[in-house]
Design an enzyme around this catalytic site. Structure first.
Site, PDB file in Angstrom:
ATOM      1  N   GLU A 136       0.842  -1.191   0.000  1.00  0.00           N
ATOM      2  CA  GLU A 136       0.000   0.000   0.000  1.00  0.00           C
ATOM      3  C   GLU A 136       0.881   1.246   0.000  1.00  0.00           C
ATOM      4  O   GLU A 136       2.094   1.155   0.274  1.00  0.00           O
ATOM      5  CB  GLU A 136      -0.901   0.003   1.242  1.00  0.00           C
ATOM      6  CG  GLU A 136      -1.820  -1.199   1.336  1.00  0.00           C
ATOM      7  CD  GLU A 136      -2.660  -1.207   2.601  1.00  0.00           C
ATOM      8  OE1 GLU A 136      -3.436  -2.167   2.773  1.00  0.00           O
ATOM      9  OE2 GLU A 136      -2.543  -0.255   3.401  1.00  0.00           O
ATOM     10  N   PRO A 137       0.334   2.423  -0.302  1.00  0.00           N
ATOM     11  CA  PRO A 137       1.148   3.641  -0.300  1.00  0.00           C
ATOM     12  C   PRO A 137       1.866   3.886   1.020  1.00  0.00           C
ATOM     13  O   PRO A 137       2.968   4.441   1.044  1.00  0.00           O
ATOM     14  CB  PRO A 137       0.116   4.741  -0.588  1.00  0.00           C
ATOM     15  CG  PRO A 137      -0.952   4.050  -1.368  1.00  0.00           C
ATOM     16  CD  PRO A 137      -1.033   2.673  -0.797  1.00  0.00           C
ATOM     17  N   GLY A 140       4.895  -0.839   2.982  1.00  0.00           N
ATOM     18  CA  GLY A 140       5.727  -1.575   2.043  1.00  0.00           C
ATOM     19  C   GLY A 140       6.233  -2.855   2.655  1.00  0.00           C
ATOM     20  O   GLY A 140       5.565  -3.886   2.655  1.00  0.00           O
ATOM     21  N   SER A 141       7.410  -2.779   3.245  1.00  0.00           N
ATOM     22  CA  SER A 141       8.033  -3.972   3.801  1.00  0.00           C
ATOM     23  C   SER A 141       7.319  -4.504   5.031  1.00  0.00           C
ATOM     24  O   SER A 141       7.338  -5.706   5.298  1.00  0.00           O
ATOM     25  CB  SER A 141       9.498  -3.675   4.145  1.00  0.00           C
ATOM     26  OG  SER A 141      10.226  -3.379   2.977  1.00  0.00           O
ATOM     27  N   THR A 167       1.365  -7.229  -9.239  1.00  0.00           N
ATOM     28  CA  THR A 167       1.857  -7.904 -10.430  1.00  0.00           C
ATOM     29  C   THR A 167       0.712  -8.618 -11.148  1.00  0.00           C
ATOM     30  O   THR A 167      -0.054  -9.348 -10.537  1.00  0.00           O
ATOM     31  CB  THR A 167       2.946  -8.915 -10.058  1.00  0.00           C
ATOM     32  OG1 THR A 167       4.012  -8.237  -9.396  1.00  0.00           O
ATOM     33  CG2 THR A 167       3.493  -9.614 -11.295  1.00  0.00           C
ATOM     34  N   ARG A 256       8.410 -17.324  -1.624  1.00  0.00           N
ATOM     35  CA  ARG A 256       9.773 -16.797  -1.592  1.00  0.00           C
ATOM     36  C   ARG A 256      10.778 -17.720  -2.283  1.00  0.00           C
ATOM     37  O   ARG A 256      11.656 -17.228  -3.009  1.00  0.00           O
ATOM     38  CB  ARG A 256      10.180 -16.489  -0.150  1.00  0.00           C
ATOM     39  CG  ARG A 256       9.585 -15.171   0.337  1.00  0.00           C
ATOM     40  CD  ARG A 256       9.789 -14.886   1.803  1.00  0.00           C
ATOM     41  NE  ARG A 256       9.260 -13.556   2.136  1.00  0.00           N
ATOM     42  CZ  ARG A 256       9.026 -13.123   3.357  1.00  0.00           C
ATOM     43  NH1 ARG A 256       9.258 -13.908   4.400  1.00  0.00           N
ATOM     44  NH2 ARG A 256       8.540 -11.910   3.567  1.00  0.00           N
ATOM     45  N   GLU A 379       8.156  -9.629  -2.685  1.00  0.00           N
ATOM     46  CA  GLU A 379       8.036 -10.757  -1.758  1.00  0.00           C
ATOM     47  C   GLU A 379       8.922 -10.575  -0.523  1.00  0.00           C
ATOM     48  O   GLU A 379       9.337 -11.549   0.110  1.00  0.00           O
ATOM     49  CB  GLU A 379       8.380 -12.088  -2.445  1.00  0.00           C
ATOM     50  CG  GLU A 379       7.389 -12.507  -3.501  1.00  0.00           C
ATOM     51  CD  GLU A 379       6.014 -12.799  -2.929  1.00  0.00           C
ATOM     52  OE1 GLU A 379       5.836 -13.824  -2.258  1.00  0.00           O
ATOM     53  OE2 GLU A 379       5.103 -11.983  -3.164  1.00  0.00           O
ATOM     54  N   GLY A 380       9.220  -9.329  -0.189  1.00  0.00           N
ATOM     55  CA  GLY A 380      10.054  -9.029   0.970  1.00  0.00           C
ATOM     56  C   GLY A 380      11.441  -8.597   0.528  1.00  0.00           C
ATOM     57  O   GLY A 380      12.150  -9.349  -0.127  1.00  0.00           O
ATOM     58  N   THR A 381      11.830  -7.372   0.871  1.00  0.00           N
ATOM     59  CA  THR A 381      13.121  -6.845   0.442  1.00  0.00           C
ATOM     60  C   THR A 381      14.284  -7.613   1.079  1.00  0.00           C
ATOM     61  O   THR A 381      14.115  -8.389   2.014  1.00  0.00           O
ATOM     62  CB  THR A 381      13.256  -5.362   0.831  1.00  0.00           C
ATOM     63  OG1 THR A 381      13.232  -5.274   2.268  1.00  0.00           O
ATOM     64  CG2 THR A 381      12.114  -4.539   0.257  1.00  0.00           C
TER      65      THR A 381
END
Length: 402
Positions: A136-137, A140-141, A167, A256, A379-381
């Site tokens: 969402e704006p 994120g993470s 995506t 992941r 999918e997670g930084t």
């Protein structure tokens, strides 16, 4: 003991995936890199073949449609849908990451459904192409900070909020939306809902222009009093503050390793191309001599290959553990962290090794370096994966270690 050699029963699958990558993905790779947001119709026939394989129980050649965790360890060792999907994903991403992400009915939302849906939901959503909306704006993470809300009203949930970076959001038939039932109750109130396209109030706002994976559309959605049947909630509707949001997070344990497999595939493509260029230049790496007795370019290439091998083995380990009903949250994050970083490092350094040949559009090397970056982010930084790994190794909760 885990044997990380490719199982013989998957040899045909791997070969078919490599042929698809070479004959369908590679020839169209540059075309859809330039024609951003255009749907690759060349994938329709390939998608139909994959649907047939999935329905016959032989799927896993690509995407996430067949990924599901084994319910128990059993007496033997399984090499099932997670392993076959990871191996197929590696081969197809050797062809093109963006085109893999554009394959119908093989989205990350399909992995979410396969991971946590009950039997009735699996049957009801079979054949649908599902995207996944988490970011969402203002979120994120930290997935636990989700602000999109879901309120039960009779036999329906009413969803309100905004989702970005979805995506295949425009092309998919449905979107798995993460929302909270009660923000005051924290992570345990986070649930996932299947929202079918065409539902009133579910509005496509725009499509993103991106650095890489341009063949894949990336959408932004607004949810304004979107009503979905309560049967579209994936997993239990109960809020368990002690368990947290382990139910929806289980999706990541399966997806992941798939993202790691994508990074492994594109890095392998860059290494193969670079080896050919070095060989043409008379600088082929010699595996019988130590690196310090070879040219700097050959020594660097051997270093990159060793790094790639580590990411590859971690990816297979995480997939194998999921197939055999073993908790793999740690291994899934290790695979994603290592392969994601390796994919970026390998592709960029291959561009450097090949000089102008790698920087020009005459080669796909420059494209692969752009495509690889997203695999270290979504999918997670990288940083989030390292945080998850640290928590698991140290036995710390998210409250203890932020």
């Amino acid at each position: 003991m885990i044997n990380l050699e490719v199982p013989k029963k998957f040899a045909a699958l791997v070969n078919q995936a490599r042929q698809s990558a070479a004959e369908v993905f590679r020839p169209n790779s540059r075309k859809y890199d330039h024609a951003e947001h255009s749907y690759p119709h060349e994938l329709d026939m390939l998608a139909a073949v994959l649907d047939g394989l999935n329905s016959s129980g032989q799927g896993g050649a690509s995407g996430a449609g067949g990924v599901r965790r084994a319910s128990d360890k059993g007496d033997g060792v399984r090499n099932g849908g997670n392993m076959s999907t990871a191996l197929g994903t590696i081969e197809l991403c050797w062809g093109d990451v963006g085109l893999l992400l554009s394959l119908p009915r093989q989205g990350l939302g399909n992995a979410a459904i396969a991971s946590v849906a009950d039997d009735e939901q699996l049957e009801r959503f079979a054949g649908k192409w599902a995207a996944m909306a988490i970011t969402e704006p203002d979120c994120g993470s930290d997935s636990a900070a989700i602000r999109t809300t879901a309120r039960l009203d009779g036999d329906e949930y009413v969803l309100n909020g905004q989702k970005i970076f979805v995506t295949s959001g425009e092309r998919a038939d449905a979107v798995v939306v993460w929302a909270t039932l009660d923000r005051s109750k924290g992570r345990g109130a986070i649930k996932s809902f299947v929202v079918e396209k065409g539902t009133p109030g579910f509005e496509l706002v725009r499509l993103e222009h991106k650095l890489g994976i341009r063949a894949s559309d990336t959408a932004e959605f607004r949810l304004d009093d979107v009503r979905v049947p309560k049967e579209n909630l994936l997993g239990s509707p109960e809020i368990n503050t002690e368990q947290g949001f382990a139910g929806v997070m289980q999706t990541f344990d399966n997806t992941r390793p798939l993202v790691a497999a994508m990074a492994v595939g594109v890095a392998r493509a860059a290494l193969d191309e670079t080896r050919e260029k070095l060989t043409e230049a008379g600088l082929a790496p010699d595996y019988d001599r130590p690196p310090h007795r070879q040219s700097s370019a050959a020594a660097t290439f051997l270093e990159l290959e060793a790094d790639w091998e580590a990411g590859y083995l971690l990816t297979l380990q995480a997939a194998w553990m999921a197939d055999n009903g073993r908790p793999n949250s740690l291994q899934a994050s290790m695979a994603k962290a290592k392969a994601g970083r390796t994919g970026t490092d390998v592709t960029l350094r291959c561009v450097e090794l090949c000089g102008t040949l790698g920087y020009s559009e005459n080669s796909l090397l420059e494209k692969w370096s752009r495509d690889a970056k997203i695999l270290d982010i979504f999918e997670g930084t990288q940083q989030i994966q390292q945080l998850v790994i640290a928590r698991r190794l140290l036995g710390k909760s998210s409250k203890d270690l932020k």
